[in-house]
Design a protein around this motif. Structure first.
Motif, PDB file in Angstrom:
ATOM      1  N   PHE A  27       0.826  -1.201   0.000  1.00  0.00           N
ATOM      2  CA  PHE A  27       0.000   0.000   0.000  1.00  0.00           C
ATOM      3  C   PHE A  27       0.865   1.259   0.000  1.00  0.00           C
ATOM      4  O   PHE A  27       0.520   2.256  -0.632  1.00  0.00           O
ATOM      5  N   GLY A  28       1.996   1.225   0.706  1.00  0.00           N
ATOM      6  CA  GLY A  28       2.895   2.372   0.705  1.00  0.00           C
ATOM      7  C   GLY A  28       3.489   2.634  -0.669  1.00  0.00           C
ATOM      8  O   GLY A  28       3.558   3.785  -1.125  1.00  0.00           O
ATOM      9  N   ALA A  29       3.906   1.565  -1.364  1.00  0.00           N
ATOM     10  CA  ALA A  29       4.479   1.729  -2.703  1.00  0.00           C
ATOM     11  C   ALA A  29       3.430   2.223  -3.691  1.00  0.00           C
ATOM     12  O   ALA A  29       3.682   3.158  -4.471  1.00  0.00           O
ATOM     13  N   VAL A  30       2.238   1.617  -3.652  1.00  0.00           N
ATOM     14  CA  VAL A  30       1.168   2.052  -4.552  1.00  0.00           C
ATOM     15  C   VAL A  30       0.779   3.494  -4.239  1.00  0.00           C
ATOM     16  O   VAL A  30       0.583   4.310  -5.154  1.00  0.00           O
ATOM     17  N   GLY A  31       0.677   3.831  -2.966  1.00  0.00           N
ATOM     18  CA  GLY A  31       0.336   5.202  -2.583  1.00  0.00           C
ATOM     19  C   GLY A  31       1.379   6.203  -3.034  1.00  0.00           C
ATOM     20  O   GLY A  31       1.048   7.295  -3.499  1.00  0.00           O
ATOM     21  N   LEU A  32       2.647   5.828  -2.902  1.00  0.00           N
ATOM     22  CA  LEU A  32       3.720   6.718  -3.332  1.00  0.00           C
ATOM     23  C   LEU A  32       3.661   6.956  -4.838  1.00  0.00           C
ATOM     24  O   LEU A  32       3.764   8.093  -5.303  1.00  0.00           O
ATOM     25  N   ILE A  33       3.478   5.889  -5.591  1.00  0.00           N
ATOM     26  CA  ILE A  33       3.398   6.018  -7.053  1.00  0.00           C
ATOM     27  C   ILE A  33       2.176   6.832  -7.460  1.00  0.00           C
ATOM     28  O   ILE A  33       2.269   7.752  -8.283  1.00  0.00           O
ATOM     29  N   TRP A  34       1.017   6.495  -6.871  1.00  0.00           N
ATOM     30  CA  TRP A  34      -0.207   7.217  -7.219  1.00  0.00           C
ATOM     31  C   TRP A  34      -0.106   8.694  -6.826  1.00  0.00           C
ATOM     32  O   TRP A  34      -0.496   9.587  -7.590  1.00  0.00           O
ATOM     33  N   GLY A  35       0.430   8.980  -5.640  1.00  0.00           N
ATOM     34  CA  GLY A  35       0.593  10.369  -5.213  1.00  0.00           C
ATOM     35  C   GLY A  35       1.542  11.139  -6.112  1.00  0.00           C
ATOM     36  O   GLY A  35       1.339  12.326  -6.381  1.00  0.00           O
ATOM     37  N   PHE A  36       2.592  10.474  -6.600  1.00  0.00           N
ATOM     38  CA  PHE A  36       3.530  11.116  -7.510  1.00  0.00           C
ATOM     39  C   PHE A  36       2.863  11.414  -8.855  1.00  0.00           C
ATOM     40  O   PHE A  36       3.065  12.493  -9.420  1.00  0.00           O
ATOM     41  N   VAL A  37       2.066  10.463  -9.353  1.00  0.00           N
ATOM     42  CA  VAL A  37       1.408  10.637 -10.646  1.00  0.00           C
ATOM     43  C   VAL A  37       0.435  11.816 -10.609  1.00  0.00           C
ATOM     44  O   VAL A  37       0.416  12.647 -11.522  1.00  0.00           O
ATOM     45  N   ILE A  38      -0.360  11.913  -9.536  1.00  0.00           N
ATOM     46  CA  ILE A  38      -1.357  12.991  -9.489  1.00  0.00           C
ATOM     47  C   ILE A  38      -0.859  14.216  -8.710  1.00  0.00           C
ATOM     48  O   ILE A  38      -1.590  15.183  -8.538  1.00  0.00           O
ATOM     49  N   GLN A  39       0.384  14.138  -8.223  1.00  0.00           N
ATOM     50  CA  GLN A  39       1.011  15.248  -7.503  1.00  0.00           C
ATOM     51  C   GLN A  39       0.212  15.667  -6.257  1.00  0.00           C
ATOM     52  O   GLN A  39       0.045  16.844  -5.969  1.00  0.00           O
ATOM     53  N   GLN A  40      -0.273  14.675  -5.509  1.00  0.00           N
ATOM     54  CA  GLN A  40      -1.005  14.917  -4.262  1.00  0.00           C
ATOM     55  C   GLN A  40      -0.446  14.000  -3.174  1.00  0.00           C
ATOM     56  O   GLN A  40      -0.718  12.804  -3.157  1.00  0.00           O
ATOM     57  N   PHE A  41       0.324  14.582  -2.262  1.00  0.00           N
ATOM     58  CA  PHE A  41       0.898  13.787  -1.182  1.00  0.00           C
ATOM     59  C   PHE A  41      -0.186  13.263  -0.250  1.00  0.00           C
ATOM     60  O   PHE A  41      -0.048  12.193   0.342  1.00  0.00           O
ATOM     61  N   SER A  42      -1.276  13.984  -0.128  1.00  0.00           N
ATOM     62  CA  SER A  42      -2.361  13.546   0.740  1.00  0.00           C
ATOM     63  C   SER A  42      -2.934  12.206   0.280  1.00  0.00           C
ATOM     64  O   SER A  42      -3.320  11.371   1.105  1.00  0.00           O
ATOM     65  N   GLN A  43      -2.965  11.962  -1.031  1.00  0.00           N
ATOM     66  CA  GLN A  43      -3.456  10.679  -1.541  1.00  0.00           C
ATOM     67  C   GLN A  43      -2.524   9.546  -1.115  1.00  0.00           C
ATOM     68  O   GLN A  43      -2.969   8.439  -0.814  1.00  0.00           O
ATOM     69  N   THR A  44      -1.229   9.819  -1.079  1.00  0.00           N
ATOM     70  CA  THR A  44      -0.260   8.824  -0.601  1.00  0.00           C
ATOM     71  C   THR A  44      -0.554   8.460   0.843  1.00  0.00           C
ATOM     72  O   THR A  44      -0.569   7.282   1.214  1.00  0.00           O
ATOM     73  N   VAL A  45      -0.805   9.466   1.658  1.00  0.00           N
ATOM     74  CA  VAL A  45      -1.084   9.239   3.074  1.00  0.00           C
ATOM     75  C   VAL A  45      -2.391   8.468   3.244  1.00  0.00           C
ATOM     76  O   VAL A  45      -2.467   7.531   4.046  1.00  0.00           O
ATOM     77  N   TYR A  46      -3.430   8.832   2.494  1.00  0.00           N
ATOM     78  CA  TYR A  46      -4.719   8.138   2.601  1.00  0.00           C
ATOM     79  C   TYR A  46      -4.587   6.663   2.220  1.00  0.00           C
ATOM     80  O   TYR A  46      -5.153   5.786   2.872  1.00  0.00           O
ATOM     81  N   ILE A  47      -3.852   6.383   1.163  1.00  0.00           N
ATOM     82  CA  ILE A  47      -3.672   4.991   0.733  1.00  0.00           C
ATOM     83  C   ILE A  47      -2.869   4.217   1.771  1.00  0.00           C
ATOM     84  O   ILE A  47      -3.185   3.062   2.085  1.00  0.00           O
ATOM     85  N   LEU A  48      -1.857   4.847   2.336  1.00  0.00           N
ATOM     86  CA  LEU A  48      -1.072   4.187   3.376  1.00  0.00           C
ATOM     87  C   LEU A  48      -1.925   3.911   4.611  1.00  0.00           C
ATOM     88  O   LEU A  48      -1.843   2.831   5.204  1.00  0.00           O
TER      89      LEU A  48
END
Length: 99
Positions: A27-48
């Protein structure tokens, strides 16, 4: 009275720990990739956070998958043998101290 199991065996604990690490890492890796793609760090945190919650639900309760190999404990000694062996041990240590 309701009989609810509240324990895991040692192998179950290891299995639960490994599963939680895998889930949180994925979940951390997917969140990091998804947050990078959409440029939203909050999405990374939510996925984690979602990964941590899923890992908690799957690994904290003592599910039956974590109780497959219980330990066979040794039967306790009778009280009379325990007292007798304790006093003989004390006598032997006293003899060693005198020498």
């Amino acid at each position: 009275m309701l009989n609810i199991a509240t324990h895991m065996d040692y192998e179950g604990q290891g299995r639960a720990e490994k599963l939680s690490r895998v889930i949180i890492t994925l979940f951390g890796a997917v969140g990091l990739i998804w947050g990078f793609v959409i440029q939203q760090f909050s999405q990374t945190v939510y996925i984690l956070i979602a990964g941590v919650l899923l890992a908690s639900i799957l690994t904290i309760p003592p599910w039956p998958i974590y109780r497959r190999k219980p330990l066979n404990w040794q039967k306790p000694r009778p009280e009379s043998q325990t007292a007798a062996s304790g006093s003989s041990e004390q006598e032997s240590t006293k003899k060693k101290r005198k020498n």
